[in-house]
Design a protein around this motif. Structure first.
Motif, PDB file in Angstrom:
ATOM      1  N   HIS A  64       7.526  37.855  14.836  1.00 16.82           N
ATOM      2  CA  HIS A  64       8.259  37.197  13.749  1.00 16.82           C
ATOM      3  C   HIS A  64       9.196  38.209  13.076  1.00 16.82           C
ATOM      4  O   HIS A  64       8.856  39.397  12.988  1.00 16.82           O
ATOM      5  CB  HIS A  64       7.230  36.666  12.742  1.00 16.82           C
ATOM      6  N   GLU A  93       7.814  32.761  17.312  1.00 17.41           N
ATOM      7  CA  GLU A  93       9.107  32.520  16.748  1.00 17.41           C
ATOM      8  C   GLU A  93       9.790  33.834  16.438  1.00 17.41           C
ATOM      9  O   GLU A  93       9.186  34.742  15.878  1.00 17.41           O
ATOM     10  CB  GLU A  93       9.006  31.644  15.495  1.00 17.41           C
ATOM     11  N   HIS A 129      13.458  31.156  14.325  1.00 16.21           N
ATOM     12  CA  HIS A 129      13.205  31.053  12.886  1.00 16.21           C
ATOM     13  C   HIS A 129      14.402  31.659  12.173  1.00 16.21           C
ATOM     14  O   HIS A 129      14.808  32.787  12.461  1.00 16.21           O
ATOM     15  CB  HIS A 129      11.925  31.826  12.539  1.00 16.21           C
ATOM     16  N   HIS A 152      13.766  25.900  14.998  1.00 17.74           N
ATOM     17  CA  HIS A 152      12.555  25.302  14.425  1.00 17.74           C
ATOM     18  C   HIS A 152      12.689  25.086  12.920  1.00 17.74           C
ATOM     19  O   HIS A 152      13.453  25.771  12.249  1.00 17.74           O
ATOM     20  CB  HIS A 152      11.341  26.155  14.824  1.00 17.74           C
ATOM     21  N   ASP A 202       4.658  23.024  11.597  1.00 17.06           N
ATOM     22  CA  ASP A 202       4.603  24.382  11.040  1.00 17.06           C
ATOM     23  C   ASP A 202       3.311  24.574  10.236  1.00 17.06           C
ATOM     24  O   ASP A 202       3.245  25.422   9.347  1.00 17.06           O
ATOM     25  CB  ASP A 202       5.835  24.714  10.184  1.00 17.06           C
TER      26      ASP A 202
HETATM   27 ZN    ZN Z   1       9.324  29.810  10.996  1.00 16.38          ZN
END
Ligand code: ZN
Ligand code: ZN
Length: 267
Positions: A64, A93, A129, A152, A202
């Motif tokens: 991330h 992500e 993301h 997303h 999510d």
């Molecule tokens: Zn996210």
């Protein structure tokens, strides 16, 4: 239905994951993609372990943007090795988050680019993301990505939604779609073509109305599907059919590449 993005490894599910998965099945959420980012390196296998344990759970791998500063050469090797698991069906992500700035922006951009290269070599679709970093995210995707993927938790407007679509990406809508103040997101949800539409929770974040502020879970996705159907002037059954087909085509088609199998080098 398929929840295309949830974090089943989250601490908030540690106590009752079996019950959560039972409620998901009862609500018609038959399969889920659990995102593998966890708390970042060095532990990147949390979703893979869940996917090994539960048949209906798939996994992604990735770091991330929050954790970009923790990236090491070893972590890239680990991602490559984990991607050899047959339940790993996406990379992410990954992306940019300028809201929290948990990692320096320059490092976020570097790690994003490196992971796009890795996802390409692994032939995996990417899960993107982006938060308060739209322009930079799109610029890096235009410069460094040619494959399929998912934008997303889309929270932009209709004009922005056209950009990932033009790049060949899918756009996933979650609980935000149900929020009273999210009219621009609902407008965006009207312009995404049928064959690029996805749905997600999510979870445990961003629960839809009427659970806003509570722990989100995959079974709540039925509310988002209903709202998406209302916004697009169709039925929840049609949303289910369309998003399931899209997910299967994007993430579940057989890959005829030989994936790195993560053979241990003994260290
Ligand atoms: Zn996210
Ligand atoms: Zn997420």
């Amino acid at each position: 239905m398929i929840d295309s993005h949830c974090h089943l490894d989250a601490e908030k599910f540690a106590g009752d994951l079996d019950a959560v998965l039972e409620r998901a099945a009862a609500a018609g959420v038959e399969r889920m993609l659990s995102i593998g980012t966890g708390d970042g390196p060095p532990e990147l296998d949390r979703a893979v372990r869940l996917a090994d344990r539960y048949e209906q759970v798939y996994a992604s791998v990735g770091v991330h943007p929050h954790d970009a500063a923790k990236m090491t050469p070893r972590a890239y090797d680990d991602l490559r090795a984990l991607a050899g698991n047959e339940k790993v069906i996406a990379f992410g992500e990954i992306g940019l988050d300028y809201h929290y700035d948990f990692s320096p922006r320059e490092v976020q951009r570097e790690v994003f680019i490196e992971q796009l290269k890795l996802a390409d070599s692994l032939q995996l679709p990417v899960i993107i993301h982006t938060r308060e970093a739209w322009e930079d995210t799109m610029a890096l995707l235009r410069g460094h990505w040619r494959g399929p993927g998912i934008m997303h938790c889309f929270t932009g407007d209709a004009a922005q939604a056209e950009e990932p679509v033009a790049l060949g990406l899918h756009v996933a809508f979650g609980g935000v779609l149900t929020f009273r103040t999210a009219e621009t997101v609902r407008e965006a949800a009207r312009v995404v073509p049928d064959d690029r539409l996805l749905i997600e929770t999510d979870a445990p974040y961003l629960a839809p109305i009427p659970w806003r502020g509570k722990r989100n879970e995959p079974s709540f996705m039925a509310e988002t599907a209903r709202k998406l159907a209302e916004v697009r002037g169709t039925t929840a059954a049609e949303i289910d059919a369309v998003t399931t087909r899209n997910f299967e085509r994007l993430c579940l088609r057989p890959r005829n590449v030989t994936r790195y199998t993560g053979v241990s080098d003994g260290d």
